[in-house]
Design an enzyme around this catalytic site. Structure first.
Site, PDB file in Angstrom:
ATOM      1  N   ASP A   8       2.761  41.703  57.422  1.00  0.00           N
ATOM      2  CA  ASP A   8       3.260  43.070  57.578  1.00  0.00           C
ATOM      3  C   ASP A   8       2.500  43.592  56.428  1.00  0.00           C
ATOM      4  OD1 ASP A   8       4.004  42.297  54.939  1.00  0.00           O
ATOM      5  OD2 ASP A   8       6.326  42.875  55.378  1.00  0.00           O
ATOM      6  N   CYS A  65       3.698  38.070  54.135  1.00  0.00           N
ATOM      7  CA  CYS A  65       4.558  39.343  53.752  1.00  0.00           C
ATOM      8  C   CYS A  65       4.264  39.303  52.253  1.00  0.00           C
ATOM      9  CB  CYS A  65       5.905  39.314  54.137  1.00  0.00           C
ATOM     10  SG  CYS A  65       6.930  38.027  53.683  1.00  0.00           S
ATOM     11  N   THR A  67       6.589  38.874  49.895  1.00  0.00           N
ATOM     12  CA  THR A  67       7.014  37.690  48.863  1.00  0.00           C
ATOM     13  C   THR A  67       6.728  36.344  49.692  1.00  0.00           C
ATOM     14  OG1 THR A  67       9.151  37.705  49.790  1.00  0.00           O
ATOM     15  CG2 THR A  67       8.948  38.804  47.644  1.00  0.00           C
ATOM     16  N   HIS A  98       3.471  15.666  53.448  1.00  0.00           N
ATOM     17  CA  HIS A  98       4.859  15.039  53.731  1.00  0.00           C
ATOM     18  C   HIS A  98       5.823  15.784  54.785  1.00  0.00           C
ATOM     19  CE1 HIS A  98       5.225  12.894  49.402  1.00  0.00           C
ATOM     20  NE2 HIS A  98       4.225  12.570  50.041  1.00  0.00           N
ATOM     21  N   HIS A 133       7.876   9.778  56.181  1.00  0.00           N
ATOM     22  CA  HIS A 133       8.079  11.196  56.263  1.00  0.00           C
ATOM     23  C   HIS A 133       8.050  11.502  57.698  1.00  0.00           C
ATOM     24  CE1 HIS A 133       6.854  11.581  51.827  1.00  0.00           C
ATOM     25  NE2 HIS A 133       5.671  10.751  52.250  1.00  0.00           N
TER      26      HIS A 133
HETATM   27  C1  RB5 Z   1       8.321  44.713  52.625  1.00  0.00           C
HETATM   28  O1  RB5 Z   1       8.636  45.700  51.484  1.00  0.00           O
HETATM   29  C2  RB5 Z   1       8.775  43.193  52.093  1.00  0.00           C
HETATM   30  O2  RB5 Z   1      10.190  43.208  52.183  1.00  0.00           O
HETATM   31  C3  RB5 Z   1       8.406  42.080  52.823  1.00  0.00           C
HETATM   32  O3  RB5 Z   1       6.737  42.090  52.934  1.00  0.00           O
HETATM   33  C4  RB5 Z   1       8.677  40.886  52.640  1.00  0.00           C
HETATM   34  O4  RB5 Z   1       8.510  40.630  51.021  1.00  0.00           O
HETATM   35  C5  RB5 Z   1      10.006  40.341  53.181  1.00  0.00           C
HETATM   36  O5  RB5 Z   1      10.548  39.168  52.703  1.00  0.00           O
END
Ligand code: RB5
Length: 153
Positions: A8, A65, A67, A98, A133
């Site tokens: 994203d 993304c 996080t 694993h 595993h």
């Molecule tokens: C976008 O702002 C953010 O929420 C997305 O990139 C991600 O971190 C969601 O888990």
């Protein structure tokens, strides 16, 4: 090997870096977007990569993304997908040894390009160990099957 790649807006910069890295590693990259820093919704991009892996169009997937958490949540809803959110080379290595992870997930707002580059390198070097595993992955398949059939996992 073909690698399906998507992010994203929160992962766009790192995705572009990773795309170059994969190409330099001799891998064939299928870039499913996003293609700018304009705000988009990560579930749409996770689904594109998941579909490519499940259909066999790609052998592995990478999702990025902000996080890595949102992409992981979406990808792991699909039976057959083992998406690993990795923050370092140890988790990347173990996710292959694993867990036989077929999708690597990273946080574009968490990792530096250098850290992500090392994670990607390790993730493609390591192979699944099998053995005990494989038995555990078999149990995941049983859970997926029970859920899909409306049974009790
Ligand atoms: C976008 O702002 C953010 O929420 C997305 O990139 C991600 O971190 C969601 O888990």
């Amino acid at each position: 090997m073909k690698v399906a790649l998507a992010s994203d807006h929160g992962g766009f910069g790192l995705k572009e870096f990773v795309k170059g890295l994969l190409t330099n590693m001799g891998l064939n990259v299928l870039d499913f977007g996003t293609y700018s820093e304009d705000s988009v919704d990560y579930p749409e991009f996770a689904v594109k990569v998941v579909k490519a892996v499940l259909s066999g169009e790609a052998q592995r997937g990478i999702l990025i993304c902000g996080t890595g958490i949102g992409m992981s949540i979406v990808a792991n809803r699909f039976p057959g997908i083992r998406a690993a959110l990795c923050h370092d080379t140890y988790t990347a290595k173990m996710s292959r040894l694993h867990n036989d992870a077929n999708v690597l997930v990273m946080g574009g707002r968490v990792l530096s390009k250098e850290e992500a580059g090392e994670i990607v390198r390790v993730w493609f070097e390591e192979e699944f160990e099998g053995g005990r595993h494989a038995r555990r992955l078999g149990k995941i398949l049983e859970i997926e099957k029970a859920i899909c059939e409306g049974g009790d996992p």
